[in-house]
Design a protein around this motif. Structure first.
Motif: not given
Length: 63
Positions: A48-57
């Motif tokens: 979800n949104l947290l997976g994308s944020v985790a990848y970018f950070t």
């Protein structure tokens, strides 16, 4: 639960899909990542949104 408020859900779904697509494109172009690429694909698609944020950070590795 009488009614689903789609006016609130659609923008979040659109943001989630947009971030996942951008993350997958970025992952495809990246030469190196922190961790295996196949794991980031799973996280981007199912996180979800947290997976994308985790990848970018965390997942991207600067060269």
């Amino acid at each position: 639960m009488d009614e689903i408020k789609w006016g609130l859900i659609w923008p979040l779904l659109a943001l989630q899909v947009l971030l996942a697509v951008i993350g997958l494109v970025s992952l495809g172009k990246a030469e190196q990542t922190r961790g295996p690429k196949w794991l980031w694909v799973i996280i981007l698609i199912f996180g979800n949104l947290l997976g994308s944020v985790a990848y970018f950070t965390v997942g991207r590795k600067d060269n």
